[in-house]
Design an enzyme around this catalytic site. Structure first.
Site, short mmCIF file in Angstrom:
data_model
loop_
_atom_site.label_atom_id
_atom_site.label_comp_id
_atom_site.label_asym_id
_atom_site.label_seq_id
_atom_site.Cartn_x
_atom_site.Cartn_y
_atom_site.Cartn_z
N ASN A 151 -10.07 -0.26 0.14
CA ASN A 151 -8.61 -0.25 0.14
C ASN A 151 -8.11 -0.77 -1.20
O ASN A 151 -8.23 -1.95 -1.51
CB ASN A 151 -8.11 -1.13 1.29
N HIS A 187 -3.39 7.02 2.74
CA HIS A 187 -3.78 5.72 2.18
C HIS A 187 -5.16 5.39 2.75
O HIS A 187 -5.40 5.54 3.95
CB HIS A 187 -2.75 4.67 2.59
N CYS A 234 0.82 -1.22 0.00
CA CYS A 234 0.00 0.00 0.00
C CYS A 234 0.85 1.27 0.00
O CYS A 234 0.32 2.36 -0.26
CB CYS A 234 -0.94 0.00 1.20
N1 ACO Z 1 -18.70 -8.85 9.25
C1 ACO Z 1 -19.18 -9.20 10.45
N2 ACO Z 1 -18.38 -9.67 11.43
C2 ACO Z 1 -17.06 -9.78 11.18
C3 ACO Z 1 -16.52 -9.46 9.92
C4 ACO Z 1 -17.39 -8.97 8.94
N3 ACO Z 1 -16.97 -8.62 7.72
N4 ACO Z 1 -15.19 -9.67 9.98
C5 ACO Z 1 -14.90 -10.11 11.21
N5 ACO Z 1 -16.03 -10.20 11.92
C6 ACO Z 1 -16.19 -10.63 13.29
C7 ACO Z 1 -15.03 -11.46 13.79
O1 ACO Z 1 -15.17 -12.82 13.40
C8 ACO Z 1 -15.14 -11.27 15.28
O2 ACO Z 1 -16.13 -12.13 15.77
P1 ACO Z 1 -15.95 -12.90 17.16
O3 ACO Z 1 -15.81 -11.79 18.19
O4 ACO Z 1 -17.19 -13.69 17.29
O5 ACO Z 1 -14.70 -13.70 17.00
C9 ACO Z 1 -15.65 -9.85 15.42
O6 ACO Z 1 -16.21 -9.49 14.16
C10 ACO Z 1 -14.59 -8.83 15.79
O7 ACO Z 1 -13.48 -9.05 14.94
P2 ACO Z 1 -12.19 -8.18 15.09
O8 ACO Z 1 -11.13 -8.71 14.15
O9 ACO Z 1 -11.85 -8.06 16.53
O10 ACO Z 1 -12.70 -6.78 14.57
P3 ACO Z 1 -11.96 -5.41 14.58
O11 ACO Z 1 -12.71 -4.44 15.36
O12 ACO Z 1 -10.50 -5.55 14.87
O13 ACO Z 1 -12.07 -4.98 13.05
C11 ACO Z 1 -10.78 -4.95 11.02
C12 ACO Z 1 -11.49 -5.81 12.05
C13 ACO Z 1 -11.79 -4.05 10.32
C14 ACO Z 1 -10.12 -5.85 9.98
C15 ACO Z 1 -9.73 -4.04 11.72
O14 ACO Z 1 -8.93 -4.83 12.58
C16 ACO Z 1 -8.87 -3.33 10.74
O15 ACO Z 1 -9.31 -2.49 10.00
N6 ACO Z 1 -7.55 -3.61 10.72
C17 ACO Z 1 -6.67 -3.03 9.75
C18 ACO Z 1 -6.59 -3.97 8.60
C19 ACO Z 1 -6.26 -3.30 7.30
O16 ACO Z 1 -6.52 -2.15 7.08
N7 ACO Z 1 -5.71 -4.10 6.38
C20 ACO Z 1 -5.48 -3.69 5.08
C21 ACO Z 1 -4.09 -4.01 4.63
S1 ACO Z 1 -2.89 -3.08 5.47
C22 ACO Z 1 -3.30 -1.50 5.22
O17 ACO Z 1 -3.72 -1.14 4.15
C23 ACO Z 1 -3.17 -0.59 6.36
#
Ligand code: ACO
Length: 351
Positions: free
Chosen positions: A308, A278, A145
């Site tokens: 993204n 980004h 990214c």
């Molecule tokens: N819909 C519904 N529920 C979901 C989904 C979804 N799409 N995805 C995950 N869940 C559930 C999980 O299974 C979990 O359930 P559980 O508690 O029963 O186990 C619950 O939601 C919470 O999951 P978390 O992973 O704790 O959710 P979080 O609040 O951390 O959000 C997310 C997840 C959005 C991925 C966040 O961590 C994030 O944005 N991280 C950055 C990732 C990123 O941006 N990556 C891109 C590449 S790198 C970059 O560009 C920066």
């Protein structure tokens, strides 16, 4: 009073005032070269998938995706469109905005993790598709990214070093081909698209300072083991991510690198007109803006519509900011972003 003489060699002398005049003229001619953005362009595939569409495919909801990421929709390339096709359209738009003929370009760099082939590079494919016949160097760089900023930094070094005068920098991705559409943890986050910038040598400041970083110790947190073959992935197929670990590192490292970039350029945050981050997650973007003391009105936000798009996301956001009339010539922009590697950075520039 006699004229002071400077002895050049054993049998050659010139008056000192003539030497001083010569050196002064030389120093005036030797003005600083910067690279400035001459044009920006972008391209989004027409197919658009909303959060509600995704909720038909995996167990998720518009509410969950919107609250956690700020994403509402993403654009997806159709089967016939490869990364180089998206890159080409963005490049054509940037060249037309810059009013530059393709053959004036003397450097092409494409940031991508989803290039059409292992080789030739996507940059070489774009060179050919643009009909550029001047044999300019063309290559891809892979910094996930952060790819567009890495490519801009490299082009800036080429231009400042006198190796190029007009560079075409592209960030382009077809991430939809490496997303597991059955995995709700990742498939809601990504989209396809391309953005491009034409950079030109200038006496006026453009890119002021950039700071690029990497730390390979985080491979396990975000990786994709596989390779593109004629637009299709082979080997391990999908993006693998520990979302929470990425989130924590992104918030910390982006605040740090943004601040360090400003400090090294001796440029106060309050003088930034636009933060162009980004576009991964609106909560990560908000955290960086808050750290810099910038209100949301000074942030270009496209994550809701683009999701993204990795290396394409910053130039897509730049283009949106310019086309909507928010970003104006002469304004100061701070770009920042992070991706797999981890590779990250920030860039201060005057548009
Ligand atoms: N819909 C519904 N529920 C979901 C989904 C979804 N799409 N995805 C995950 N869940 C559930 C999980 O299974 C979990 O359930 P559980 O508690 O029963 O186990 C619950 O939601 C919470 O999951 P978390 O992973 O704790 O959710 P979080 O609040 O951390 O959000 C997310 C997840 C959005 C991925 C966040 O961590 C994030 O944005 N991280 C950055 C990732 C990123 O941006 N990556 C891109 C590449 S790198 C970059 O560009 C920066």
């Amino acid at each position: 009073m006699g004229v002071m003489i400077y002895q050049i060699s054993e049998n050659r002398q010139i008056p000192l005032f003539a030497l001083s005049f010569y050196l002064l003229t030389l120093s005036m001619m030797n003005t600083m070269t910067y690279s400035r953005i001459l044009g920006i362009g972008s391209y989004l595939p027409t197919k658009r998938i909303t959060n509600d569409d995704l909720a038909q495919m995996v167990e998720t909801s518009d509410e969950w995706i919107s609250q956690r990421t700020g994403i509402k929709a993403r654009h997806i390339a159709d089967d016939s469109e490869k990364t180089s096709d998206l890159a080409l359209k963005a490049a054509q738009n940037a060249l037309s905005q810059a009013n530059i003929h393709p053959n004036e370009i003397d450097l092409i760099i494409v940031g991508t993790v989803t290039g059409d082939y292992a080789f030739p590079s996507t940059a070489c494919l774009v060179q050919q598709k643009l009909g550029i016949t001047n044999r300019c160097p063309a290559f891809d760089i892979q910094a996930a990214c952060a790819g567009f900023m890495y490519a801009m930094t490299m082009a800036d070094a080429y231009i400042r070093g006198g190796l190029a005068k007009k560079a075409l920098i592209i960030g382009a991705e077809t991430l939809s081909r490496i997303v597991n559409w059955q995995d709700r943890n990742t498939c809601v986050l990504f989209g396809d698209g391309a953005g491009a910038a034409v950079l030109g040598a200038s006496d006026e400041p453009g890119i002021i300072h950039s700071k690029m970083c990497a730390d390979g110790a985080f491979e396990s947190v975000l990786h994709m083991n596989g390779r593109m073959n004629n637009g299709e992935w082979t080997g391990a197929k999908f993006i693998n991510m520990d979302g929470q670990a990425v989130f924590k590192f992104a918030v910390k490292s982006l605040a740090e690198v943004a601040q360090e970039t400003l400090n090294e350029a001796n440029f106060p945050a309050e003088k930034i007109d636009w933060l162009v981050p980004h576009q991964a997650n609106s909560r990560i973007i908000d955290a960086t803006a808050e750290h810099l003391g910038l209100p949301r009105e000074k942030v270009i936000l496209t994550v809701a519509e683009h999701a993204n798009t990795s290396a394409a996301s910053i130039p897509l956001a730049l283009d949106e900011g310019i086309r909507t009339g928010k970003i104006q010539r002469g304004q100061h922009l701070l770009l920042e972003g992070i991706g797999g590697g981890f590779a990250w950075g920030a860039m201060l520039l005057r548009y």
